[in-house]
Design an enzyme around this catalytic site. Structure first.
Site, short mmCIF file in Angstrom:
data_model
loop_
_atom_site.label_atom_id
_atom_site.label_comp_id
_atom_site.label_asym_id
_atom_site.label_seq_id
_atom_site.Cartn_x
_atom_site.Cartn_y
_atom_site.Cartn_z
N TYR A 24 2.38 -17.38 4.19
CA TYR A 24 2.40 -17.74 2.76
C TYR A 24 2.07 -19.18 2.42
CZ TYR A 24 4.16 -13.08 1.94
OH TYR A 24 4.27 -11.72 1.87
N PHE A 78 15.67 -9.71 0.34
CA PHE A 78 15.04 -9.00 -0.77
C PHE A 78 13.57 -8.75 -0.47
CE2 PHE A 78 14.79 -13.53 -1.76
CZ PHE A 78 13.47 -13.71 -2.15
C1 LIG Z 1 0.79 -9.36 6.04
C2 LIG Z 1 -0.15 -8.29 5.44
C3 LIG Z 1 0.34 -7.92 4.05
C4 LIG Z 1 -1.56 -8.91 5.36
O1 LIG Z 1 -2.42 -7.99 4.73
P1 LIG Z 1 -4.01 -8.05 4.92
O2 LIG Z 1 -4.61 -7.24 3.82
O3 LIG Z 1 -4.37 -7.74 6.31
O4 LIG Z 1 -4.30 -9.61 4.66
P2 LIG Z 1 -5.68 -10.26 4.17
O5 LIG Z 1 -6.82 -9.62 4.91
O6 LIG Z 1 -5.78 -10.24 2.69
O7 LIG Z 1 -5.48 -11.75 4.66
C5 LIG Z 1 -5.35 -12.83 3.74
C6 LIG Z 1 -5.14 -14.07 4.54
O8 LIG Z 1 -3.86 -14.01 5.19
C7 LIG Z 1 -4.00 -14.16 6.58
N1 LIG Z 1 -3.01 -13.30 7.23
C8 LIG Z 1 -2.84 -11.99 7.06
N2 LIG Z 1 -1.81 -11.55 7.80
C9 LIG Z 1 -1.31 -12.61 8.43
C10 LIG Z 1 -0.24 -12.79 9.34
N3 LIG Z 1 0.52 -11.76 9.73
N4 LIG Z 1 0.01 -14.03 9.80
C11 LIG Z 1 -0.75 -15.09 9.39
N5 LIG Z 1 -1.80 -14.96 8.53
C12 LIG Z 1 -2.06 -13.74 8.07
C13 LIG Z 1 -5.42 -13.72 6.89
O9 LIG Z 1 -5.89 -14.29 8.08
C14 LIG Z 1 -6.15 -14.24 5.66
O10 LIG Z 1 -6.34 -15.63 5.78
P3 LIG Z 1 -7.49 -16.41 4.93
O11 LIG Z 1 -7.81 -15.57 3.73
O12 LIG Z 1 -6.83 -17.70 4.56
O13 LIG Z 1 -8.62 -16.54 5.88
C15 LIG Z 1 -0.24 -7.05 6.33
O14 LIG Z 1 -0.62 -7.43 7.61
C16 LIG Z 1 1.06 -6.27 6.43
O15 LIG Z 1 1.29 -5.36 5.65
N6 LIG Z 1 1.89 -6.61 7.42
C17 LIG Z 1 3.16 -5.88 7.68
C18 LIG Z 1 4.14 -6.00 6.54
C19 LIG Z 1 4.43 -7.44 6.23
O16 LIG Z 1 4.66 -8.25 7.11
N7 LIG Z 1 4.42 -7.78 4.94
C20 LIG Z 1 4.70 -9.10 4.45
C21 LIG Z 1 6.11 -9.09 4.00
S1 LIG Z 1 6.70 -10.69 3.60
#
Ligand SMILES: CC(C)(COP(=O)(O)OP(=O)(O)OC[C@H]1O[C@@H](n2cnc3c(N)ncnc32)[C@H](O)[C@@H]1OP(=O)(O)O)[C@@H](O)C(=O)NCCC(=O)NCCS
Length: 418
Positions: free
Chosen positions: A129, A418
């Site tokens: 984030y 949350f």
């Molecule tokens: C985390 C999650 C929502 C990312 O979704 P995604 O659609 O693959 O992400 P995006 O392709 O839009 O990536 C956006 C950016 O975030 C980064 N990113 C995505 N997942 C990441 C992770 N786990 N750690 C670090 N960076 C991450 C990407 O590299 C990308 O970076 P950039 O745009 O600055 O180059 C997904 O992996 C997920 O559902 N994870 C499991 C549930 C979870 O952890 N949810 C978050 C709860 S707080």
């Protein structure tokens, strides 16, 4: 009128009530969980459909994020409304295609238009984030104690008693005790009735390897409830000897006597060898209640509440400051470029509020909005962030001045999931 934004074959739109079971399915898949059918109604109790966005492919839901309306306690015992981001997930089959980024950018835009000045969240991982301007503002300590070694120094004065109550009793007692506590704890957030419904239902996959939650409430001599500990027990026997674990979920106390009484209750639980807590305070006073501080073993330190300032001048004016000062900050914000610029923060009296406005004066510190979120609750110093290259001092003495202004009496702490 509902807006529909095309992104290749992915569409982003607001959620509709009938989509909710799909949200549970998608979030479950994102986190590797499968909710039982009866749990869908429980999740709905704590969910805000109106502030939820979803991503769809060919009409099927593949990702979501949502906002809960919460309050955050900031320095000066001030309570401000915040947009708490939650239910963030993208199906494993659809990751790294920018779906989460699109959902985040749209949600942050909605938050700004809706008038929230601060947003908060808990990150499933620490590296996600920062790119959206959130900074790690509080942390939690996980620790454990072995009963044979861990002795409380006591005796501690206490004329109250501890009562074990069932979930129905907990629903009528815990919310009030927590609400009084959170208004005085920097970094604590409010919990709405739906949150409590979901929490006290005690969903099976939240129990990990342990059993259901127990709630032990402290009553003072006049019968009023002023603290509680919620815990789980993992039963275990080894060669005929009891070696179970008491896992503290949260321990809420109105004052140090109640705090000591509740820890004493935990440490005197028979058939338990280990006491552990996953979301303790970074400076947990328990260490100082023990005859041997080393009997509290630190297992980990993890970032917890992340803070994002949405409206910089209003957010900086919403908390009190420890000491008077005059500070010019050069802030960069990649998500909201209009936020980027110089801000002057003037505090006239100790413990006073600040006047904050854009300025053309020479900047003293340069930092991004994520670092400003990290220091907002006093959980990390400007000097520490400068040592990590995250804040630049442009005028001698500015770091020390900023730290005096942003200092707090007690470290921020958030225990709410949350
Ligand atoms: C985390 C999650 C929502 C990312 O979704 P995604 O659609 O693959 O992400 P995006 O392709 O839009 O990536 C956006 C950016 O975030 C980064 N990113 C995505 N997942 C990441 C992770 N786990 N750690 C670090 N960076 C991450 C990407 O590299 C990308 O970076 P950039 O745009 O600055 O180059 C997904 O992996 C997920 O559902 N994870 C499991 C549930 C979870 O952890 N949810 C978050 C709860 S707080």
């Amino acid at each position: 009128m509902q807006s529909l934004t095309d992104m290749g074959d992915i569409q982003i739109r607001r959620l509709r009530e009938e989509d909710f079971p799909e949200v549970v399915r998608v979030e479950g898949a994102a986190f590797g969980e499968q909710a039982a059918p009866e749990e869908v109604a429980i999740f709905r109790a704590g969910f805000n459909v109106d502030r939820t966005l979803c991503a769809l492919e060919d009409g099927a839901l593949v990702g979501t994020n949502s906002v809960m309306d919460m309050e955050l306690t900031v320095p000066g015992d001030r309570v401000i409304p915040v947009a708490a981001l939650t239910w963030v997930g993208v199906l494993p089959s659809h990751r790294r295609r920018g779906i989460f980024r699109r959902l985040m950018e749209r949600q942050l835009e909605d938050i700004r238009h809706g008038g929230d000045i601060v947003s908060v969240l808990l990150g499933s991982e620490g590296g996600i984030y920062g790119r959206f301007g959130y900074g790690s503002a509080t942390s939690v300590l996980s620790f454990s104690l072995e009963r044979p070694q861990a002795k409380l120094a006591g005796p501690f004065g206490n004329d109250g008693r501890i009562v074990l109550i069932d979930p129905a009793g907990a629903a009528s007692v815990l919310p009030d005790v927590y609400d009084r506590y959170r208004r005085r704890q920097i970094g604590a957030v409010s919990r709405h009735p739906g949150w409590w419904t979901e929490y006290l239902y005690d969903i099976e996959h939240h129990r990990e390897r342990t059993g259901k939650m127990f709630h032990a409430v402290h009553e003072n001599a006049s019968g009023s409830r002023d603290g509680y500990v919620t815990y789980r027990i993992e039963q275990h026997w080894s060669a005929g000897l009891p070696s179970g674990e008491l896992v503290v979920v949260e321990l809420i106390a109105a004052d140090p006597e109640v705090y000591a009484a509740l820890w004493s209750y935990c440490l005197n639980t028979d058939l338990v060898r280990t006491i552990s807590m996953g979301r303790g305070r970074v400076e947990e006073p328990l260490r100082w209640l023990l005859t041997d501080p080393r009997s509290l073993q630190v297992d980990g330190l993890v970032d917890y509440l992340w803070v994002r300032l949405i409206d910089l001048p209003r957010a900086l004016a919403a908390r009190d400051y420890y000491s008077p000062g005059d500070l010019v900050l050069e802030v960069t914000d990649e998500v909201f470029p209009a936020n980027s610029g110089r801000y002057r923060l003037r505090v006239e009296a100790p413990g006073g509020t600040a006047l904050c406005a854009p300025t053309a004066a020479d900047p003293q510190l340069a930092l991004s909005v994520a670092e400003l979120g990290a220091v907002y609750l006093g959980g990390v110093s400007f000097q520490t962030l400068a040592a990590a290259g995250r804040v630049k001092e442009l005028s001698g003495g500015a770091l020390a001045n900023a730290d005096l202004m942003f200092a707090t009496d007690t470290p921020p702490y958030c225990v709410t999931m949350f």
